[in-house]
Design a protein around this motif. Structure first.
Motif, mmCIF file in Angstrom:
data_model
loop_
_atom_site.group_PDB
_atom_site.id
_atom_site.type_symbol
_atom_site.label_atom_id
_atom_site.label_comp_id
_atom_site.label_asym_id
_atom_site.label_seq_id
_atom_site.Cartn_x
_atom_site.Cartn_y
_atom_site.Cartn_z
ATOM 1 N N GLU A 1 50.141 17.651 36.490
ATOM 2 C CA GLU A 1 50.938 17.910 37.684
ATOM 3 C C GLU A 1 50.211 18.881 38.608
ATOM 4 N N TYR A 2 50.199 18.579 39.903
ATOM 5 C CA TYR A 2 49.481 19.410 40.879
ATOM 6 C C TYR A 2 50.376 20.559 41.323
ATOM 7 N N VAL A 3 50.015 21.776 40.942
ATOM 8 C CA VAL A 3 50.771 22.973 41.333
ATOM 9 C C VAL A 3 49.789 24.089 41.675
ATOM 10 N N LEU A 4 50.272 25.063 42.439
ATOM 11 C CA LEU A 4 49.460 26.212 42.826
ATOM 12 C C LEU A 4 49.926 27.452 42.075
ATOM 13 N N CYS A 5 48.970 28.272 41.685
ATOM 14 C CA CYS A 5 49.259 29.535 41.011
ATOM 15 C C CYS A 5 49.793 30.531 42.036
ATOM 16 N N GLU A 6 50.904 31.210 41.710
ATOM 17 C CA GLU A 6 51.489 32.191 42.611
ATOM 18 C C GLU A 6 50.610 33.428 42.759
ATOM 19 N N VAL A 7 49.726 33.655 41.810
ATOM 20 C CA VAL A 7 48.913 34.873 41.803
ATOM 21 C C VAL A 7 47.616 34.686 42.578
ATOM 22 N N CYS A 8 46.798 33.717 42.184
ATOM 23 C CA CYS A 8 45.501 33.523 42.838
ATOM 24 C C CYS A 8 45.543 32.492 43.958
ATOM 25 N N LYS A 9 46.682 31.797 44.102
ATOM 26 C CA LYS A 9 46.880 30.791 45.150
ATOM 27 C C LYS A 9 45.938 29.596 45.024
ATOM 28 N N SER A 10 45.431 29.354 43.846
ATOM 29 C CA SER A 10 44.530 28.226 43.595
ATOM 30 C C SER A 10 45.254 27.155 42.793
ATOM 31 N N LYS A 11 44.680 25.945 42.791
ATOM 32 C CA LYS A 11 45.244 24.852 42.004
ATOM 33 C C LYS A 11 45.141 25.180 40.523
ATOM 34 N N CYS B 1 44.876 33.658 35.273
ATOM 35 C CA CYS B 1 45.477 34.893 35.811
ATOM 36 C C CYS B 1 46.386 35.566 34.783
ATOM 37 N N ALA B 2 47.101 34.756 33.996
ATOM 38 C CA ALA B 2 48.046 35.310 33.019
ATOM 39 C C ALA B 2 47.350 36.129 31.941
ATOM 40 N N THR B 3 46.080 35.840 31.684
ATOM 41 C CA THR B 3 45.351 36.558 30.634
ATOM 42 C C THR B 3 44.555 37.743 31.165
ATOM 43 N N LEU B 4 44.582 37.987 32.481
ATOM 44 C CA LEU B 4 43.994 39.220 32.998
ATOM 45 C C LEU B 4 44.861 40.397 32.568
ATOM 46 N N PRO B 5 44.265 41.525 32.183
ATOM 47 C CA PRO B 5 45.076 42.703 31.830
ATOM 48 C C PRO B 5 45.959 43.108 33.008
ATOM 49 N N TYR B 6 47.215 43.385 32.731
ATOM 50 C CA TYR B 6 48.127 43.751 33.813
ATOM 51 C C TYR B 6 47.921 45.206 34.258
ATOM 52 N N LYS B 7 47.593 46.072 33.314
ATOM 53 C CA LYS B 7 47.290 47.470 33.629
ATOM 54 C C LYS B 7 45.985 47.873 32.959
ATOM 55 N N VAL B 8 45.121 48.563 33.709
ATOM 56 C CA VAL B 8 43.824 48.983 33.185
ATOM 57 C C VAL B 8 43.497 50.387 33.688
ATOM 58 N N SER B 9 42.523 51.001 33.024
ATOM 59 C CA SER B 9 41.992 52.282 33.475
ATOM 60 C C SER B 9 40.642 52.039 34.131
ATOM 61 N N TRP B 10 40.308 52.862 35.125
ATOM 62 C CA TRP B 10 39.038 52.720 35.835
ATOM 63 C C TRP B 10 38.114 53.850 35.439
ATOM 64 N N TYR B 11 36.842 53.514 35.229
ATOM 65 C CA TYR B 11 35.904 54.490 34.695
ATOM 66 C C TYR B 11 35.666 55.673 35.633
ATOM 67 N N LYS B 12 35.876 55.498 36.953
ATOM 68 C CA LYS B 12 35.616 56.581 37.894
ATOM 69 C C LYS B 12 36.801 57.536 38.034
ATOM 70 N N LYS B 13 38.019 57.047 37.756
ATOM 71 C CA LYS B 13 39.209 57.880 37.906
ATOM 72 C C LYS B 13 40.144 57.605 36.731
ATOM 73 N N ASP B 14 40.377 58.599 35.923
ATOM 74 C CA ASP B 14 41.205 58.428 34.740
ATOM 75 C C ASP B 14 42.630 58.922 34.949
ATOM 76 N N GLU B 15 42.976 59.374 36.156
ATOM 77 C CA GLU B 15 44.294 59.966 36.355
ATOM 78 C C GLU B 15 45.414 58.941 36.208
ATOM 79 N N HIS B 16 45.210 57.746 36.759
ATOM 80 C CA HIS B 16 46.266 56.738 36.769
ATOM 81 C C HIS B 16 45.730 55.388 36.282
#
Length: 513
Positions: free
Chosen positions: A359-369, A388-403
Motif C-alpha cells: 500500500e502506498y503511504v507517506l511517513c508522517e515523520v520523514c514525509k517519504s514513501k 524513523c520508528a527505530t531512531l532513538p527518540y531521546k539522545v545526548s550530544w557529545y558537545k553539550k551534556d546538560e539536556h
C-alpha cells in the motif's frame, strides 16, 4: 422470487434448472433446453448461465470452450467436488463481459470461507447458498502465522458478530469463516485472507503435525558467572556491568551500533566489546511479525555487504537472519525490537503493522514513501516508517551534556532554523532541545549510516570502502559531493566520501568510465 440478484431454482418438466439472475444486466431467461449445438450458439433466445471449472477457465482464457457446461438438467449432473460437506459447482460468471464493478452489489456471491466479495472464479452450492472462491476451497485447516505465538485453525464462523482482525485490525464479520486461536484466553481471530498472506504465513499446513520447535525453551542469551559478570553466547570473554559516567562518542554497542548513553552497560575487560543491557537480553531466536519464518541472532564480522530488510539501512551490528537458504531476510536488532502493539514515544496511541505491504503511504515523520510494512495507528491517521520508528527518540550530544535532544519533525520549535553542527538549514526531521535551542540534523548527530561501525569494511558494488570515525578536529571534503564530511567517513584509494550514497555514486561513475 428475489430480484436483488442471485441464484434461483426453476422447475421445468420435473427437472430443476439453476439460474443466476441480476435484473440490471439481463431479464430473467425463459428455460429452454437446446436441441443442438447450433441452437446453443443461436442468440435469438436468452442464453442460460454457463458454468466451467476455474482451472480450465484460467488455462483457456476464453468463454467459448467445449468444457462449458450448460445448466439444462438436474445440478447433480455437473457436481465437481465438496467443500466442508457442501456439494459445489464451478461457477462461470454470468454475462461476464458486461459484468462490471457493480458485481459488488450481489451479496449472494460473498465467499463463506473468507467473507469477501470478489470477481474470482467461485464454487457454489445452490441448495444452501454456500459460496467459496476457487482459492479458498483448498484453504489449510491449521497454520502458524508471524503475528501470533500459537497456531490458529480455520472455523466457519465466530462466536461474536464482529471482532478485530489480528493482522489488518479491521472488523471481521462473525457470520463468515476466519482463523482463531484455541490456546489464548483472550479471543484471537484473523481474516482468512489476511492469515494466508505470503508475508504472514509460511505456506505449510500443520493439521496433524506435532509441535516440535518451541522457541520458549531456547537457552538464554547469557549466563551469570558471578555478581556483575556474565558470559554472552556470541562473545568469547566475560562481560562486566559498568556505570556510564561520561559520554564517549566512540563507544558503540556491538549489537545495535548506537552510542552508549544508558546508566549501565556491559563491557569486556580484554577487548572493546560493549553491549547495552537491552541488547544483552535479546533472545537467540525470535518469531517476528514481519517474516513468516523463525529468525536466528547472528554476529556480523567487519565485512558489511547487506542491509536490514525492514529499514533498508546497511547494518554492521548483530542481525536476526532467516535460516532458510532460499530466504534472504535479515533484521537488525533495533528493528527486531518492534512488536505489536508498538509504543512509540512520539505518538499517544499504540501502533500496529496493519497496512498492506504494497500500500502506498507517506511517513508522517520523514514525509517519504514508506517501504513495505509501516507502523500505523488504528485510532487516527498517524503512520511512521520503520526507519524513523527505530531512531532513538531521546539522545545526548557529545558537545553539550546538560539536556537530552528529542526527535522532532516540524512541530513548534524555537526561532533558530539551522543545524548546530553543519550550520545548514533544518527543514523537517531533526533533534532539538527546547531549553537551549540546540538543533541538529539526524545525519549530523548519527551520520547518514548510523548502523555502521568505524573499522568495518563496506562493499559497494565491486568496490570496498574502509569506514572511519567522525573527525572532530577538521572536516575533510567529500570527493563526490564536495561538502564537508559531518559524520563517519568512507575511504578508498586515498579519497574520502561522506556517505553510502556518495560511495555508490562514485562507484557507479568509476565503473562507467
Amino acid at each position: 422470487m428475489d430480484y436483488d440478484g442471485g441464484f434461483h431454482e426453476v422447475e421445468k418438466d420435473g427437472e430443476l434448472f439453476l439460474v443466476y439472475h441480476h435484473p440490471k444486466y439481463r431479464p430473467m431467461p425463459q428455460i429452454k433446453s437446446p436441441s443442438s449445438s447450433a441452437e446453443v450458439a443461436n442468440h435469438d433466445h436468452p442464453p442460460l448461465p454457463l458454468f466451467i471449472c476455474p482451472r480450465e477457465r484460467w488455462r483457456k482464457g476464453t468463454h467459448t470452450d467445449s468444457r462449458l457446461v450448460l445448466i439444462n438438467s438436474s445440478p447433480e449432473s455437473v457436481l465437481s467436488g465438496k467443500v466442508g460437506g457442501h456439494h459445489v459447482l464451478p461457477l462461470f460468471w454470468c454475462n461476464n463481459k458486461n459484468f462490471g464493478d457493480d458485481y459488488k452489489e450481489c451479496d449472494s456471491l460473498i465467499c463463506n470461507v473468507c467473507g469477501f466479495l470478489e470477481k474470482d472464479p467461485s464454487y457454489v452450492c445452490l441448495r444452501c447458498n454456500f459460496v467459496a472462491h476457487g482459492r479458498c476451497v483448498e484453504s489449510p485447516h491449521t497454520i502458524k502465522i508471524s503475528r501470533h505465538h500459537h497456531r490458529i485453525s480455520r472455523v466457519s464462523s465466530l462466536r461474536y458478530e464482529k471482532w478485530p482482525c489480528g493482522v489488518c485490525r479491521q472488523s471481521i464479520d462473525g457470520n463468515y469463516g476466519a482463523y482463531t486461536c484455541k490456546e489464548c484466553d483472550d479471543y484471537y481471530a484473523v481474516h482468512s485472507k489476511c492469515a494466508l498472506g505470503k508475508d504472514v504465513w509460511d505456506g505449510e499446513e500443520l493439521k496433524g503435525v506435532p509441535e516440535k520447535d518451541d522457541m520458549a525453551k531456547d537457552a538464554p542469551p547469557f549466563c551469570k558467572v558471578f555478581e556483575g559478570v556474565v558470559h554472552y553466547f556470541l562473545h568469547d570473554h566475560h562481560l562486566r556491568v559498568e556505570k556510564n559516567i561520561l559520554y564517549d562518542e566512540n563507544k558503540f554497542c556491538e549489537a545495535c551500533v548506537m552510542p552508549i548513553i544508558e546508566d549501565e552497560f556491559y563491557s569486556c575487560a580484554e577487548c572493546d566489546f560493549i553491549l547495552h543491557e537491552t541488547c544483552l537480553k535479546a533472545r537467540r531466536r525470535i518469531q517476528h511479525a514481519l517474516h513468516p519464518h523463525p529468525l536466528t541472532l547472528k554476529a556480523t564480522n567487519n565485512y558489511v555487504s547487506s542491509s536490514c530488510s525492514a529499514c533498508f539501512r546497511c547494518c554492521g551490528g548483530f542481525v536476526y537472519e532467516c535460516p532458510k537458504h532460499e530466504c534472504y531476510f535479515k533484521l537488525d536488532v533495533r528493528c527486531a525490537l518492534i512488536s505489536e502493539p508498538f509504543d512509540y514515544q512520539g505518538h499517544e496511541h499504540p501502533l500496529f503493522l496493519s497496512l498492506h505491504p504494497k500500500e502506498y503511504v507517506l511517513c508522517e515523520v520523514c514525509k517519504s514513501k514508506c517501504n513495505d510494512s509501516p507502523l500505523s495507528c488504528i485510532k487516527c491517521a498517524f503512520i511512521i516508517c520503520i526507519k524513523c520508528a527505530t531512531l532513538p527518540y531521546k539522545v545526548s550530544w557529545y558537545k553539550k551534556d546538560e539536556h537530552f535532544l528529542t526527535l522532532s519533525w516540524g512541530e513548534g520549535r524555537c526561532e533558530k532554523y539551522w543545524c548546530e553542527e553543519c550550520e545548514d538549514i533544518v527543514e523537517r526531521l531533526f533533534y532539538w532541545c527546547n531549553d537551549c535551542c540546540t538543533i541538529l540534523h539526524t545525519h549530523c548527530l548519527f551520520s547518514r549510516e548510523p548502523y555502521l561501525k568505524p573499522g568495518q569494511v563496506l562493499k559497494v558494488g565491486e568496490k570496498v570502502f574502509q569506514i572511519l570515525a567522525r573527525c572532530n578536529i577538521s572536516r575533510p571534503i567529500c570527493y563526490y559531493c564536495m561538502k564537508p564530511c559531518q559524520g563517519k567517513r568512507f575511504t578508498r584509494d586515498n579519497l574520502t566520501v561522506c556517505s553510502l550514497s556518495c560511495a555508490s555514486n562514485y562507484t557507479y561513475d568509476y565503473e562507467e568510465d
